[in-house]
Design a protein around this motif. Structure first.
Motif, PDB file in Angstrom:
ATOM      1  N   ALA A  74      -4.229  -2.308  -9.080  1.00 54.49           N
ATOM      2  CA  ALA A  74      -2.902  -2.506  -9.658  1.00 54.49           C
ATOM      3  C   ALA A  74      -2.958  -2.457 -11.184  1.00 54.49           C
ATOM      4  CB  ALA A  74      -2.329  -3.849  -9.192  1.00 54.49           C
ATOM      5  N   MET A  95      -3.272   1.173 -12.239  1.00 54.06           N
ATOM      6  CA  MET A  95      -1.980   1.839 -12.084  1.00 54.06           C
ATOM      7  C   MET A  95      -1.046   1.473 -13.239  1.00 54.06           C
ATOM      8  SD  MET A  95      -1.705   3.692  -9.149  1.00 54.06           S
ATOM      9  CE  MET A  95      -0.062   3.558  -8.466  1.00 54.06           C
ATOM     10  N   HIS A 143       0.830  -1.205   0.000  1.00 56.22           N
ATOM     11  CA  HIS A 143       0.000   0.000   0.000  1.00 56.22           C
ATOM     12  C   HIS A 143       0.868   1.260   0.000  1.00 56.22           C
ATOM     13  CE1 HIS A 143      -3.627  -2.351   1.809  1.00 56.22           C
ATOM     14  NE2 HIS A 143      -3.471  -2.555   0.514  1.00 56.22           N
ATOM     15  N   PHE A 171       3.397  -2.959 -11.270  1.00 53.22           N
ATOM     16  CA  PHE A 171       1.974  -3.010 -10.938  1.00 53.22           C
ATOM     17  C   PHE A 171       1.242  -4.053 -11.778  1.00 53.22           C
ATOM     18  CE2 PHE A 171       2.948   1.193  -9.135  1.00 53.22           C
ATOM     19  CZ  PHE A 171       2.376   1.028  -7.881  1.00 53.22           C
ATOM     20  N   SER A 180       1.891   1.708  -3.511  1.00 49.72           N
ATOM     21  CA  SER A 180       0.789   2.243  -4.318  1.00 49.72           C
ATOM     22  C   SER A 180       0.649   3.743  -4.124  1.00 49.72           C
ATOM     23  CB  SER A 180      -0.520   1.533  -3.955  1.00 49.72           C
ATOM     24  OG  SER A 180      -0.438   0.149  -4.213  1.00 49.72           O
TER      25      SER A 180
END
Length: 219
Positions: free
Chosen positions: A208, A211, A100, A166, A103
């Motif tokens: 993901a 992204m 996280h 990702f 991210s």
């Protein structure tokens, strides 16, 4: 970001759906840490949706600061001592917090890259102070060391590695989702847990993948 409106609208809908889920989880949670974490995830989804449409460019620095702070917050949880039970506990929990943090850092880097791309393209983006982004960029370049400028110029080179990272994360979460596709059986007097691993893996896989797609457009 995408030239095809259907793709932009679809990704926006998925991001807003994920953000709504995190808002719902934040309101249902009884722990402050869970509320903060879910709120940060919801905010990241909203900011990424705004990036798709290049909305609120004048708040780009604030967005980067918030996302960078969120990344630091998840790192703190990942490396916290085991006695702090309210933070990430166990190897899986620490690994989840570390991802996280990645991210959030990726979203902050994406916002930075989009701001740089807008400035390079010469868009007349006027922030709250009234100076257009190209003039602000020239003013900052005159007062900023050349090493910082060189660092910003090399940011787009990170798009391909981040796309791969990702995309790999999306595949891993899909594999976890398929592994847990069978519903768990529960005793008659037991309730099903509120936090379904399948829902979490689905959201993580979608996040993901989005992204990866967004970074791929910047490569």
């Amino acid at each position: 970001m995408f030239n095809i409106p259907a793709i932009t609208w679809t990704l926006t809908a998925v991001l807003m759906l994920g953000g709504s889920y995190h808002v719902l989880q934040a309101t249902r949670s009884h722990h402050v840490t869970d509320r903060v974490n879910n709120s940060l995830h919801a905010l990241m989804n909203v900011l990424m949706a705004a990036m798709l449409w290049n909305l609120a460019p004048s708040t780009m620095l604030a967005q980067i600061a918030v996302l960078a702070g969120a990344a630091l917050w998840f790192i703190i949880q990942a490396v916290a001592r085991p006695e702090f039970k309210i933070l990430c506990a166990g190897s899986q929990g620490r690994l989840k917090c570390a991802y996280h943090s990645l991210s959030m850092a990726g979203a902050a880097l994406m916002a930075t890259m989009m701001g740089q791309m807008s400035t390079t393209a010469g868009h007349e983006i006027v922030p709250a102070g009234g100076m257009s982004m190209p003039h602000a960029h020239h003013a900052m370049t005159a007062a900023t060391p050349t090493t910082a400028t060189a660092t910003l110029n090399h940011l787009p080179n990170l798009a391909i590695p981040l796309t791969i990272i990702f995309a790999t994360a999306a595949v891993v979460f899909i594999a976890l989702l398929l592994r847990n596709r069978k519903p768990a059986t529960t005793a008659p007097n037991k309730t099903v847990p509120k936090h379904s691993p399948r829902k979490q893996h689905s959201l993580e896989a979608l996040g993901a993948a989005i992204m990866a797609l967004m970074f791929a457009t910047m490569a």
